[in-house]
Design a protein around this motif. Structure first.
Motif, mmCIF file in Angstrom:
data_model
loop_
_atom_site.group_PDB
_atom_site.id
_atom_site.type_symbol
_atom_site.label_atom_id
_atom_site.label_comp_id
_atom_site.label_asym_id
_atom_site.label_seq_id
_atom_site.Cartn_x
_atom_site.Cartn_y
_atom_site.Cartn_z
ATOM 1 N N ASN A 71 1.244 -1.411 -0.060
ATOM 2 C CA ASN A 71 -0.303 -0.108 0.075
ATOM 3 C C ASN A 71 1.096 1.273 -0.148
ATOM 4 N N GLY A 72 0.668 2.372 -0.609
ATOM 5 C CA GLY A 72 0.626 3.829 -0.533
ATOM 6 C C GLY A 72 2.883 3.443 -1.859
ATOM 7 N N ALA A 73 2.811 2.291 -2.381
ATOM 8 C CA ALA A 73 3.732 2.338 -3.302
ATOM 9 C C ALA A 73 4.557 3.554 -4.519
ATOM 10 N N GLY A 74 3.183 3.241 -4.230
ATOM 11 C CA GLY A 74 2.858 3.999 -6.097
ATOM 12 C C GLY A 74 2.496 3.401 -7.566
ATOM 13 N N LYS A 75 2.311 2.402 -7.027
ATOM 14 C CA LYS A 75 1.371 2.209 -8.142
ATOM 15 C C LYS A 75 0.398 2.495 -9.131
ATOM 16 N N SER A 76 -0.627 2.875 -8.063
ATOM 17 C CA SER A 76 -2.120 3.838 -9.398
ATOM 18 C C SER A 76 -1.564 5.533 -9.762
ATOM 19 N N THR A 77 -0.164 5.591 -8.568
ATOM 20 C CA THR A 77 0.563 6.745 -9.178
ATOM 21 C C THR A 77 0.543 6.795 -10.923
ATOM 22 N N THR A 78 1.615 5.287 -10.967
ATOM 23 C CA THR A 78 2.170 5.290 -12.254
ATOM 24 C C THR A 78 1.100 5.228 -12.837
ATOM 25 N N ASP A 97 -5.796 -1.824 -12.184
ATOM 26 C CA ASP A 97 -5.041 -1.454 -11.320
ATOM 27 C C ASP A 97 -6.237 -2.137 -9.294
ATOM 28 N N GLU A 98 -5.603 -3.017 -8.967
ATOM 29 C CA GLU A 98 -5.551 -4.061 -7.963
ATOM 30 C C GLU A 98 -7.356 -4.905 -8.306
ATOM 31 N N PRO A 99 -7.357 -5.065 -9.651
ATOM 32 C CA PRO A 99 -9.157 -5.590 -9.955
ATOM 33 C C PRO A 99 -9.407 -6.768 -9.130
HETATM 34 N N1 LIG Z 1 -3.679 13.072 -4.546
HETATM 35 C C1 LIG Z 1 -2.830 12.973 -3.935
HETATM 36 N N2 LIG Z 1 -1.749 14.185 -2.868
HETATM 37 C C2 LIG Z 1 -0.825 13.958 -2.021
HETATM 38 N N3 LIG Z 1 -0.303 12.357 -1.722
HETATM 39 C C3 LIG Z 1 -1.102 11.005 -2.282
HETATM 40 C C4 LIG Z 1 -1.957 11.564 -3.273
HETATM 41 N N4 LIG Z 1 -2.307 10.035 -4.052
HETATM 42 C C5 LIG Z 1 -0.933 9.940 -3.495
HETATM 43 N N5 LIG Z 1 -0.417 10.354 -2.359
HETATM 44 C C6 LIG Z 1 0.911 9.562 -2.192
HETATM 45 O O1 LIG Z 1 1.684 9.059 -3.310
HETATM 46 C C7 LIG Z 1 2.365 7.472 -2.425
HETATM 47 C C8 LIG Z 1 1.760 6.875 -3.213
HETATM 48 O O2 LIG Z 1 0.199 5.926 -3.399
HETATM 49 P P1 LIG Z 1 -0.619 5.829 -4.507
HETATM 50 O O3 LIG Z 1 -2.110 5.555 -4.314
HETATM 51 O O4 LIG Z 1 0.410 6.114 -6.179
HETATM 52 O O5 LIG Z 1 -0.046 3.877 -4.272
HETATM 53 P P2 LIG Z 1 -0.262 2.557 -4.728
HETATM 54 O O6 LIG Z 1 0.580 1.871 -4.300
HETATM 55 O O7 LIG Z 1 -1.371 2.733 -5.347
HETATM 56 O O8 LIG Z 1 -1.463 2.112 -3.145
HETATM 57 P P3 LIG Z 1 -2.433 1.325 -2.817
HETATM 58 O O9 LIG Z 1 -1.671 -0.129 -3.176
HETATM 59 O O10 LIG Z 1 -2.796 1.541 -1.055
HETATM 60 O O11 LIG Z 1 -3.515 1.761 -3.483
HETATM 61 C C9 LIG Z 1 1.701 7.690 -0.725
HETATM 62 O O12 LIG Z 1 2.180 8.042 -0.066
HETATM 63 C C10 LIG Z 1 0.258 8.633 -1.196
HETATM 64 O O13 LIG Z 1 0.620 8.999 -0.030
#
Ligand SMILES: Nc1ncnc2c1ncn2[C@@H]1O[C@H](COP(=O)(O)OP(=O)(O)OP(=O)(O)O)[C@@H](O)[C@H]1O
Length: 294
Positions: A39-46, A155-157
């Motif tokens: 969780n929070g690694a950055g998958k969705s951001t990528t 994304d995490e389907p």
């Molecule tokens: N809108 C936002 N504002 C501030 N920080 C954000 C925002 N969206 C994501 N983050 C931060 O960016 C980092 C990556 O988040 P992301 O959602 O990409 O991770 P993830 O791997 O998809 O996590 P998860 O498995 O929990 O969905 C995290 O530290 C998160 O707190």
């Protein structure tokens, strides 16, 4: 074989908060590519940066050899996307929500949508606001799969789906892949990546830790071993050993045969081997990365 995804040094900050940093990877046509991280690694951001739904601070993303920044609309018509947090209009019926999503692709998806709803046991006449979490996830899956795409980005389907539906989902995914589609599958469950993907990338704290064949990644993945009846096992490398009431629990990444041999003759009363949390599975990769950057 054609390159379907190419990410080069993608970096995204949310203000001062790190999203992802210098992330590069490539995915080839026909692959089921796993993208795994806690969780929070950055998958969705990528994923959002890759699909042009977020503007990265630097770096580039190309899909089908074209820049997402320059040709977003055309590229997205060829992509089926399942977001981690999908948003729907609550007042719409499932059928209407699906048609609304399909209108973007300029394809008549009604019969495919109907068949998918049947397979996933999703009632197309229900209002979206009446759906349970799992049924909402099914709606997202039908949205992503109802049209014929060259690339599916998921994304995490499986989060929120019961085991039977997870099985049906992966059957669908494999069918799409056999028909020639490339799949980018994000998850925080190693076992599903191990079972369905050929290659995978591991992300942690916004950076890529490793990108390799799944067999290579998993061959050195940690497992949690819990042994009852003995408190010490000689001759094997244990990580984070902890004494339990009547035994010992530790992380282990060595060959199974070595563990079995080490237990020979010991008064073991019970033994469990499980997949630990993701942070522990890839401990050795993280350690190597930290050591290299010191
Ligand atoms: N809108 C936002 N504002 C501030 N920080 C954000 C925002 N969206 C994501 N983050 C931060 O960016 C980092 C990556 O988040 P992301 O959602 O990409 O991770 P993830 O791997 O998809 O996590 P998860 O498995 O929990 O969905 C995290 O530290 C998160 O707190």
């Amino acid at each position: 074989m054609a390159e379907i995804i190419r990410l080069c040094n993608l970096t995204k900050y949310y203000g001062k908060h790190r999203g992802i940093e210098n992330l590069s990877l490539q995915v080839q046509e026909g692959e089921i590519f796993g993208f795994i991280g806690p969780n929070g690694a950055g998958k969705s951001t990528t994923i959002r940066s890759m699909l042009g739904l977020l503007q990265p601070d630097s770096g580039t993303a190309e899909l089908f050899g074209k820049s997402i920044q320059k040709e977003k609309t055309e590229i997205l018509r060829r992509v089926g996307y399942l977001p981690s947090e999908p948003a729907f209009y609550g007042g719409m019926r499932v059928r209407e929500a699906l048609q609304f999503a399909a209108s973007f692709y300029r394809q008549d998806c009604r019969s495919a949508a109907e068949a998918l709803c049947g397979r996933l046991k999703l009632d197309a006449e229900k209002r979206v606001r009446e759906l349970s979490l799992g049924n909402r996830k099914k709606l997202s899956i039908v949205c992503a799969f109802q049209h014929t795409a060259k690339l599916y980005v998921l994304d995490e389907p499986t989060s929120g789906l019961d085991p039977l539906m997870q099985k049906e989902f992966f059957a669908l995914l494999q069918e799409k892949n056999r028909e020639g589609a490339t799949i980018f599958l994000s998850s925080h469950v190693l076992s599903e990546i191990q079972k369905y993907c050929s290659r995978a990338a591991v992300i942690r704290d916004g950076s890529l830790v490793v990108c390799d064949d799944v067999t290579n990644i998993c061959s050195s993945a940690m497992k949690r071993v819990t042994i009852h009846g003995v408190e010490e096992v000689a001759g094997i490398v244990m990580r984070n050993p902890q004494k339990t009431g009547d035994g010992i629990s530790f992380l282990y990444s060595g060959p199974a045969q070595e563990l079995i041999a080490a237990l020979q003759g010991l008064p073991v009363t019970d033994l469990t081997i499980t997949e630990p949390p993701l942070e522990d599975v890839f401990l050795h990769f993280y350690d190597a990365k930290n050591t290299a950057s010191v």
